[in-house]
Scaffold this motif. Structure first.
Motif, mmCIF file in Angstrom:
data_model
loop_
_atom_site.group_PDB
_atom_site.id
_atom_site.type_symbol
_atom_site.label_atom_id
_atom_site.label_comp_id
_atom_site.label_asym_id
_atom_site.label_seq_id
_atom_site.Cartn_x
_atom_site.Cartn_y
_atom_site.Cartn_z
ATOM 1 N N PHE A 1 75.008 1.578 -28.460
ATOM 2 C CA PHE A 1 74.968 1.085 -29.768
ATOM 3 C C PHE A 1 75.758 1.888 -30.680
ATOM 4 O O PHE A 1 76.258 3.133 -30.480
ATOM 5 C CB PHE A 1 73.585 1.195 -30.259
ATOM 6 N N SER A 2 76.635 1.247 -31.583
ATOM 7 C CA SER A 2 77.479 2.130 -32.598
ATOM 8 C C SER A 2 76.207 2.746 -33.543
ATOM 9 O O SER A 2 75.173 2.202 -33.520
ATOM 10 C CB SER A 2 78.223 1.288 -33.500
ATOM 11 N N ARG B 1 74.827 -0.059 -35.871
ATOM 12 C CA ARG B 1 74.170 -0.822 -35.243
ATOM 13 C C ARG B 1 72.558 -0.275 -35.035
ATOM 14 O O ARG B 1 71.627 -0.716 -35.115
ATOM 15 C CB ARG B 1 74.607 -1.495 -33.849
ATOM 16 N N VAL C 1 70.653 -0.073 -37.996
ATOM 17 C CA VAL C 1 69.908 -1.163 -38.393
ATOM 18 C C VAL C 1 68.739 -1.691 -37.467
ATOM 19 O O VAL C 1 67.695 -2.111 -38.097
ATOM 20 C CB VAL C 1 70.977 -2.324 -38.386
ATOM 21 N N ALA C 2 68.908 -1.451 -36.384
ATOM 22 C CA ALA C 2 67.762 -1.495 -35.256
ATOM 23 C C ALA C 2 66.529 -0.625 -35.890
ATOM 24 O O ALA C 2 65.350 -1.132 -35.857
ATOM 25 C CB ALA C 2 68.193 -1.173 -33.878
#
Length: 491
Positions: free
Chosen positions: A306-307, A310, A313-314
């Protein structure tokens, strides 16, 4: 705490009045602007004070970054509360205990951001602040039945439960403050949840202060989202956590845990889960609970590819979902509690497997045995580290200690110079001096080697203090361009 009626308020009578949507917007946007301007001012005027320097282990940002973000948030919320109390007529006097103690807890963290206080001193400050708030009448006194009538009077249990609540929430928020935008974003969702509880429970003062904190966090997040230009620091993290813990007590009826407290517990599902994983992980490894590591949930998501964006956001999505689950318990008067509990259990089991804390449930026992074997090896390193620490006192000269040091690290399977099939790890002394220790190449994670090699630091610190030099055999690493000006890493 006491019931919210005019006769029971110890700081004067208070009668709630409705808050218009325009007022809500003014408090939220006003706090946002003040926090954003304050954060911008710190970035423009920050010098060498309160900087968080990279350490090439957990702190991987490229340059030293200010960690005084709690200051603008505290200023914005304080101004909003003064306006609400003296101009908006929202009963400022009854909030004095909460305001005083939030200022105290912020001061403890902010001072640590400027100059490290140590974990024990900070814990004493947290407990002292919680005791003051309890003495001023803000407490959990009864536990209500979430499915119907009836309640349990806590009696003397009120004190430990209130202290546990007020001390644990700030530390939970501080624990997850390891990725850009994470703690601030979680705080924003939690404050919006508190604002809804205040609106739903016809408590306009709770609504206003929660919206003010949410606005302040939104203004701060402008500069804290990846890549962050400023960090919360302990002052900001403690303020967010204590604010949520103390205000949630104000939203409950006579200290009942059925209302806001249960909602907040649900909404804090991710940081609570992260804290639980950290406690279990560190206990099994035999390291202190407050030792920092790079294996939190956000670290694991980064390792999974994951960046930062990301991953953020998750985690925001899960926090929002859990906030809604918590509110469902409140709105259904406890009927949804079993469903919410099952959801949290499944989340915990799924997260443990997906994030790699458990490689396989079928081989879970084998994984436990591997962890315990690593713990025994770490205990061996720790014991030799203490022996070397004692040798500094026993040896009369640096040359004699150098012989003991060379013998000790050889017994530990380490070396001071590069050899075939070895890797170098850089360790840092308190004065910023760096040196290399070489260990065998194997499948042991880098973080595990860090834990093992850090046991050498006390002996080398005492050696430097006693003789003004390190053993000649120790390989000096290149000078660090960012000297250690930060505090000890938070968990």
């Amino acid at each position: 705490m006491t019931d919210s009626t005019p006769d029971d308020i110890p700081f004067g009578p208070w009668v709630p009045r409705p808050v218009s949507w325009l007022e809500m917007g003014v408090y939220f946007c006003g706090a946002l602007v003040v926090a954003a301007l304050g954060t911008w001012w710190i970035l423009k005027n920050s010098g060498q004070v309160g900087l968080d320097a990279p350490d090439n282990r957990r702190k991987l940002h490229e340059k030293a970054i200010p960690r005084l973000g709690g200051g603008p948030i505290f200023l914005a919320v304080g101004l909003a509360c003064l306006v609400a109390g003296y101009i908006g007529g929202l009963g400022w006097s009854r909030w004095l205990p909460v305001a005083i103690c939030n200022a105290l807890i912020f001061s403890v963290g902010f001072v640590d951001d400027l100059r490290p206080l140590g974990a024990k001193v900070k814990l004493v400050g947290q407990i002292g602040t919680a005791l003051i708030l309890y003495a001023l009448g803000v407490s959990i006194d009864t536990l209500s039945n979430p499915f119907g009538d009836g309640s349990i009077d806590l009696g003397w249990w009120s004190l430990p439960l209130t202290l546990l609540w007020l001390v644990s929430i700030p530390n939970i928020i501080n624990l997850i403050d390891g990725m850009d935008g994470l703690a601030g974003g979680f705080g924003l969702f939690l404050c919006l949840t508190l604002a809804f509880i205040g609106y739903y429970g016809l408590q306009p003062d709770v609504l206003v202060v929660a919206l003010a904190m949410a606005g302040a966090l939104a203004g701060f997040l402008i500069f804290n989202l990846p890549p962050a230009k400023i960090f919360l620091g302990d002052g900001g993290a403690y303020l967010i956590g204590f604010f949520i813990a103390s205000v949630s007590l104000f939203t409950s009826n006579k200290g009942s845990v059925i209302g806001a407290l249960l909602v907040i517990i649900m909404a804090l599902g991710v940081p609570i889960l992260d804290t639980l994983f950290a406690i279990i992980r560190r206990a099994m490894r035999g390291v202190p609970i407050f030792n920092a590591d790079a294996e939190h949930i956000h670290h694991r998501l980064i390792l999974l590819g994951f960046s930062k964006g990301r991953a953020l956001v998750a985690l925001y999505s899960v926090c929002l979902a859990l906030s809604l689950v918590g509110l469902s318990v409140l709105l259904t008067k406890g009927v949804a509690l079993p469903v919410a509990g099952a959801f949290l259990l499944l989340l915990a089991l799924g997260a443990a497997r997906y994030l790699g804390y458990v490689r396989s449930w079928s081989n879970f026992r084998e994984q436990i045995n591997e962890v315990m074997e690593r713990r025994r090896k770490r205990e061996f390193f720790r014991a030799y580290g203490r022996v070397l620490d004692f040798e500094v006192e026993r040896c009369d000269t640096l040359e004699s200690f150098t012989m003991q040091f060379s013998h000790g690290i050889k017994r530990m399977g380490l070396g001071v110079s590069s050899q075939a099939e070895t890797c170098a790890e850089t360790l840092r002394l308190a004065d910023g001096r760096l040196f290399n220790i070489h260990h065998p190449k194997d499948d042991t994670e880098t973080s595990e080697w860090h834990l093992r090699l850090d046991v050498l630091l006390p002996a080398l610190e005492r050696c430097l203090e006693k003789w003004g030099a390190l053993p000649p055999s120790v390989e000096q690493a290149p000078t660090d361009p960012n000297p250690a000006t930060s505090s000890q890493p938070t968990a």
